[in-house]
Design an enzyme around this catalytic site. Structure first.
Site, mmCIF file in Angstrom:
data_model
loop_
_atom_site.group_PDB
_atom_site.id
_atom_site.type_symbol
_atom_site.label_atom_id
_atom_site.label_comp_id
_atom_site.label_asym_id
_atom_site.label_seq_id
_atom_site.Cartn_x
_atom_site.Cartn_y
_atom_site.Cartn_z
ATOM 1 N N SER A 104 0.941 -1.125 -0.180
ATOM 2 C CA SER A 104 -0.024 -0.157 0.090
ATOM 3 C C SER A 104 0.818 1.140 0.107
ATOM 4 O O SER A 104 0.427 2.337 -1.038
ATOM 5 C CB SER A 104 -0.723 -0.098 1.715
ATOM 6 N N ARG A 121 0.449 7.509 6.023
ATOM 7 C CA ARG A 121 -0.596 7.132 6.848
ATOM 8 C C ARG A 121 -2.036 7.556 6.998
ATOM 9 O O ARG A 121 -2.781 7.134 6.788
ATOM 10 C CB ARG A 121 -0.242 6.882 8.569
ATOM 11 N N HIS A 131 -3.624 6.390 3.161
ATOM 12 C CA HIS A 131 -3.227 5.179 3.704
ATOM 13 C C HIS A 131 -4.976 4.604 3.949
ATOM 14 O O HIS A 131 -5.408 3.845 3.485
ATOM 15 C CB HIS A 131 -2.699 4.224 3.892
#
Lengths: 207, 207
Positions: free
Chosen positions: B15, B38, B41
């Site tokens: 990812s 993040r 993500h």
């Protein structure tokens, strides 16, 4: 700065007014609109109006499931914590999540797969007619799809909104092929917050 | 369909590779990049690369706060549940949320304001040097800003990412004016999931 709206009901009402206004000509059948708008309320992302897909009759089946006291199984604690459990409990149902259970962690390690997969197996065993809510892990949704294809599960609703870059979009394309009640968000977007918003929208529709 | 990646570490690694690739020429200083990636993500929404603002030195101050065992106060159970509490506990800190406490609900009703406001007051009283995480309620962020202006609070970090249509954007513009360590997402977007992702990104940076 001291004049901002502080009343929670006024804030929510005003928010939905803004969302409806900005959606403009884009109107939806009543129940579907309530789901879509609550997702937008949670994310401030209008692209969900384009990617949210609700199978025919899914909201009605979900309402009946909730009213008959069906439990809701989530793939994460976060989705669990976002669902209005007080409202759900009025119908006798509970929200359950097995992902932190010790036996789940152990088995996942043994098999080298996500805890979400093992937790989903446990949920399906506990109630094959439950409401399954996947906001994070495509692996959990793939597992659920496998179980449905195997004839083990006949859910009251699947909320299939895993988010991310590896498997999320693909898992939702597989769900689209099934003849089960589902609500999903096509593509990469979704999330535990979106999952909880969908369930709450349905809870608030039930009189 | 049975060939999908099932290993959680492989999924996360893949990812982040995809995110880095799709960000292309958009590069960030190392720690800032870790926070931004993040968030993406967690949301699959690249617009966060444009709206995430981190005050100078904020990540460093947050790391020091966490390492010295500072507690984290969130505005929702959902943000709380998304934070890696096991990792945090290694440094001695806890995640706390007062929003469901009985005294909070009572006082909020009396004053006709959100529970988030009253919960934030309690958090600030408990530790004016804590880490404050607001992923949902602009009212909580406005309250915190008032307290800072009143000289009552000197936080180790403010994560200011309330989401929505009423007050969210405005509360973040106020936060931008303060000389405190903050991470915020400008405009309407944010969320409890984004808030948790920011804290987890910082937790994973600390060796």
């Amino acid at each position: 700065m001291n004049n901002y709206i502080k009343n929670p009901y006024a804030i929510e009402e005003k928010s939905f007014e803004i969302i409806t206004k900005e959606l403009g000509d884009r109107t939806f059948p009543q129940d579907i609109g309530k789901v879509v708008k609550r997702i937008i309320h949670t994310t401030a992302d209008f692209s969900f109006a384009d990617i949210t897909i609700i199978s025919k009759g899914a909201i009605q089946q979900a309402k009946e499931g909730i009213k008959s006291g069906k439990n809701i199984y989530t793939d994460t604690k976060m989705a669990m914590s976002g669902i209005n459990k007080k409202r759900l409990s009025e119908f006798g149902g509970k929200v359950l999540n097995f992902v932190s259970d010790q036996d789940i962690a152990l088995k996942a390690k043994e098999e080298g797969v996500t805890r979400s997969i093992i937790a989903m197996r446990k949920a399906v065993e506990e109630n094959p007619n439950g409401i399954f809510v996947i906001g994070n892990a495509p692996t959990a949704l793939f597992e659920l799809i496998n179980q449905i294809r195997g004839g083990n599960v006949n859910p009251s609703l699947i909320v299939g909104v895993p988010v991310g870059f590896v498997g999320a979009a693909e898992s939702k394309e597989e769900l689209l092929k099934l003849d089960v009640p589902y609500i999903l968000t096509r593509g990469r977007k979704g999330g535990s917050n979106v999952a909880a918003a969908i369930i709450n929208a349905i809870l608030y529709m039930i009189n």
